[in-house]
Design an enzyme around this catalytic site. Structure first.
Site, mmCIF file in Angstrom:
data_model
loop_
_atom_site.group_PDB
_atom_site.id
_atom_site.type_symbol
_atom_site.label_atom_id
_atom_site.label_comp_id
_atom_site.label_asym_id
_atom_site.label_seq_id
_atom_site.Cartn_x
_atom_site.Cartn_y
_atom_site.Cartn_z
ATOM 1 C CG HIS A 192 -0.411 0.134 2.369
ATOM 2 N ND1 HIS A 192 -0.249 1.468 2.943
ATOM 3 C CD2 HIS A 192 -0.031 -0.791 3.398
ATOM 4 C CE1 HIS A 192 0.171 1.246 4.353
ATOM 5 N NE2 HIS A 192 0.273 -0.281 4.515
ATOM 6 C CD GLU A 235 -3.007 -1.303 5.335
ATOM 7 O OE1 GLU A 235 -2.636 -2.423 6.040
ATOM 8 O OE2 GLU A 235 -2.628 -0.196 5.874
ATOM 9 C CD GLU A 236 -1.878 2.430 7.600
ATOM 10 O OE1 GLU A 236 -2.701 1.912 8.467
ATOM 11 O OE2 GLU A 236 -0.463 2.374 7.424
#
Length: 366
Positions: A66, A212-213
């Site tokens: 990511h 992603e985060e």
């Protein structure tokens, strides 16, 4: 390879890219991949994808990491010019006061700020050991009014990240912002350089994923389009070689890449990854045959993109391969170049072993 990999990592760590705002990082990665002769495309979410065609009859592989980092978005601009923020991702609140940040208005126009910390001389004893909730913190950019803030281009929703920073720590280690997961991105670029030279290989999709985060689902969108047979995700492994982490496992900095045998979130999100045994076998065989030290991890409390990628279509054979990292999600994360070099060799060797006849049949395993 060491110097090129280190340079790629340093460059990537200095580019701000809050989750949902990864465009600058993607543009840099596109330039790196196109320099190596890869054709790249970007999907609607912002995932960057490059495909290297391989042998017919071999399973297709999606190698991904990511591009985004955690941080904040502006929530409120006070009349005084101080700024309140909402956190985006797993921000450690106890590590925030007195940190420098960057408000991402645009290249060449970004604004530096500091997360205020109450003056020590005015802090009563009952507050000295208290963690201040992020909602009570504010950012000071030196402005004296809300109007002055807005004239700089800062508005509600503006992306905020730790001020980008990178430096070498001793001979082998690199410290700074967004090691998670710019280190994984740097390894993919280096692996792509190597895999392009292999005469025999499966079709490989190199994916630099978004979000992603935020919600762990950016890579899933790429997988829905690509429908790979196998997906290999590169991200960090928590180290256990400092006093505060000794109980967590056996992963040490500088001791080589790691393979995750189990991950589970366990805090309201019932998801995780148990890797496909055929892919695990290929990774472990590669490490043994190529003399690459391989560490092992199993943990609760964290998720990766692979937990959702594995659910695409009729299922994708997933595995998480990792580089050891310390002080994760803070403004000064640490990784070791020896581990990144080992991870590059491991993923390159494993993928070249996934040729025609590579068996993903679950009935072959007990």
């Amino acid at each position: 390879m060491t110097q090129q990999l280190r340079k790629d990592l340093h460059d990537l760590m200095l580019i701000p890219g809050l989750s949902g705002h990864e465009d600058r990082v993607r543009r840099h990665l596109r330039a790196l991949m196109e320099k190596e002769g890869f054709d790249c495309r970007t999907d609607t979410l912002g995932n960057l994808i490059a495909t290297l065609d391989g042998d017919e009859g071999a399973p297709s592989v999606m190698l991904f990491a990511h591009t985004d980092q955690l941080g904040f978005v502006v929530r409120k601009i006070e009349a005084s010019g101080l700024i309140r923020v909402e956190r985006l991702g797993g921000i450690p609140e106890k590590a925030l006061p007195a940190q420098s940040v960057l408000l991402c208005v645009g290249e060449g126009r970004d604004v530096k700020g500091i997360i205020a910390n109450k003056s020590h001389h005015a802090t009563p004893p009952e507050e000295k050991y208290k963690v201040t909730p992020y909602a009570e913190l504010f950012i000071d950019i030196g402005a004296e009014s809300a109007d002055a803030v807005r004239k700089l281009g800062i508005e509600i929703g503006t992306a905020v990240v730790y001020e980008p920073n990178v430096f070498d720590l001793g001979e082998h280690r690199v410290a700074g912002t967004s090691v998670d997961d710019r280190a994984g991105c740097a390894v993919i670029v280096e692996a792509a350089r190597r895999l392009k030279k292999e005469a025999s290989r499966p079709t490989i999709h190199f994916v630099f994923a978004v979000l992603e985060e935020f919600n762990l689902r950016g890579a899933m969108v790429a997988a829905q389009a690509l429908r790979p047979d196998i997906a290999i995700q590169l991200d960090l492994a928590l180290t256990s070689d400092t006093p505060d982490m000794a109980h967590r496992g056996e992963v040490h900095m500088g001791a080589g890449p790691a393979i995750s045998h189990y991950s589970f979130h366990g805090r309201g999100t019932l998801n995780g990854t148990i890797p496909h045994p055929a892919v695990v076998d290929a990774v472990q065989r590669t490490a043994s045959e190529d003399g690459i030290p391989l560490q092992h991890t199993a943990h609760v409390g964290a998720l990766t993109d692979s937990s959702y990628v594995q659910l695409v279509g009729e299922g994708v054979a997933c595995v998480d391969l990792c580089f050891p990292s310390r002080y994760t999600h803070t403004s000064l994360e640490v990784c070791d170049m020896r581990d990144l070099e080992g991870l590059t060799a491991l993923v390159t060797g494993a993928i070249t072993r996934m040729g025609t006849g590579f068996d993903l049949d679950r009935d072959s395993y007990t």
